[in-house]
Enzyme design. Structure first.
Site, PDB file in Angstrom:
ATOM      1  N   LEU A   1       0.760  -1.155  -0.100  1.00 40.14           N
ATOM      2  CA  LEU A   1      -0.153   0.192   0.303  1.00 40.14           C
ATOM      3  C   LEU A   1       1.096   1.132  -0.160  1.00 40.14           C
ATOM      4  CD1 LEU A   1      -2.525  -0.772   3.071  1.00 40.14           C
ATOM      5  CD2 LEU A   1      -3.182  -0.968   0.066  1.00 40.14           C
ATOM      6  N   SER A   2       0.907   1.938  -0.839  1.00 39.64           N
ATOM      7  CA  SER A   2       1.896   2.621  -1.484  1.00 39.64           C
ATOM      8  C   SER A   2       2.146   4.033   0.027  1.00 39.64           C
ATOM      9  CB  SER A   2       1.623   3.880  -2.692  1.00 39.64           C
ATOM     10  OG  SER A   2       1.670   2.895  -3.803  1.00 39.64           O
TER      11      SER A   2
END
Length: 383
Positions: free
Chosen positions: A88-89
């Protein structure tokens, strides 16, 4: 979870991470598609020696802290061959890239790199159901993203495939966005974007660019939008980490460093060095005694530190086949000689035959910036 999410949202606010020009992003990220709803039950954190698993059911507090760390931290959601392969950036970059996309309701969007579906969910909340197509190279991740997005009723079309090929069946698109870094923007992406359309992609794991396709469809150009570290596309050799660089038998040399170590924390200088010296990786600290760590991902390394009292001279130690500190000094001088251009002064152009970065010269012209050397020297790769 609520406490961690609120703290994260407040940190985003305090850090100025919510873009004023795209007001839809904040409620989408906080309320309509919160980050934790697209996180797996098992995530990974670095414990100082290796990536360690954190399980939601047995370690809920640690899991929540891993999901909602700093706005500048990503959450590792998959490890392959002992290296992170999906995440998840970090929230700050997700918001910045969505803002750079200039997405409007009704736009047809192609996303490359679905992961577990969080970014696709955010895109669909703005573009609308049936307007987002996402491609994910990992079939297992693609299936999981499809399940989550279908459960949310967001109408995202998820396919397993190679993102470099785009998704021709849905072309042309108004917008294309990638969630992984590329060295060269695939020409396929330009071909599948309508004239006047926009492509936002991470470049080289250190920044992201926004390119607008020309009216004739034969080029795409635009500006660097910001910094951020990104995973490369699958199959790209990520090289070694700092502590994995072999030292046995290497002769370590020490010499004065002609500039202030603190300068290596300057985002504009770091980007310029990334352009000029593509394979050199630099990390630094300025909170205590200033220090920088440099390596090429293979067999050469260096440290730069201050000796003696505050403000003292900097000393560089280096080893391996290459003289990385000397290369940095040359690149630094090139940047200064060019007027120390800002990160945001850099742009990129992609044509069918080439890709190049440039800086405007103040008279409407564009001065190309080329690497000072080729990446990944053969001698280093063989080491």
């Amino acid at each position: 979870m609520d406490t961690e999410a609120r703290r994260w949202a407040d940190h985003m606010e305090a850090s100025g991470c919510w873009p004023d020009s795209s007001m839809w992003i904040r409620p989408a990220m906080l309320e309509r598609a919160p980050r934790h709803e697209y996180a797996p039950d098992l995530v990974w954190v670095w414990n100082g020696d290796q990536w360690a698993a954190v399980e939601r059911t047995t370690e809920p507090d640690q899991w929540a802290a891993a999901i909602y760390g700093s706005p500048y931290d990503s959450t590792i959601t998959q490890i392959t061959d002992s290296l992170p392969s999906s995440s998840l950036s970090c929230g700050s970059v997700v918001a910045d890239m969505l803002d750079s996309l200039r997405l409007a309701p009704g736009d047809r969007v192609l996303e490359l790199g679905a992961g577990l579906g969080w970014n696709a969910a955010l895109l669909a909340l703005q573009a609308g159901p049936g307007h987002v197509t996402s491609v994910e190279v990992d079939a297992t991740l693609a299936a999981e993203a499809r399940k989550r997005l279908d459960a949310a009723g967001l109408g995202v079309d998820v396919h397993a495939g190679d993102g470099a090929a785009g998704w021709l069946a849905g072309a042309p698109y108004d917008r294309i966005i990638a969630t992984y870094a590329v060295e060269t923007v695939p020409w396929t992406w330009v071909e599948q974007t309508r004239p006047g359309g926009r492509i936002v992609t991470p470049w080289g794991r250190l920044g992201h660019v926004a390119l607008t396709v020309a009216d004739d469809g034969q080029s795409a150009s635009g500006w660097v939008q910001g910094l951020g570290m990104f995973m490369p596309s699958r199959g790209v050799d990520q090289g070694r980490e700092w502590d994995q660089i072999p030292r046995n038998g290497q002769v370590e040399t020490e010499s004065p460093f002609p500039r202030a170590v603190e300068g290596l924390a300057d985002s504009s200088l770091l980007f310029a060095l990334r352009v000029l010296l593509p394979d050199i990786r630099i990390t630094s600290r300025t909170d205590r005694s200033p220090m920088a760590w440099v390596h090429d991902g293979y067999s050469s390394w260096a440290t730069i530190s201050v000796t003696g009292p505050e403000g003292g001279a900097a000393v560089a130690s280096q080893g391996g086949p290459r003289r990385l500190v000397d290369e940095i000094a040359v690149g630094w001088e090139r940047w200064v000689h060019a007027g120390s251009p800002s990160l945001y002064d850099f742009g990129m152009t992609r044509t069918p035959d080439a890709q190049y970065l440039w800086v405007e010269d103040g008279e409407g012209g564009r001065q190309r910036w080329e690497p000072l050397q080729s990446s990944h020297h053969q001698s280093d790769q063989a080491a």
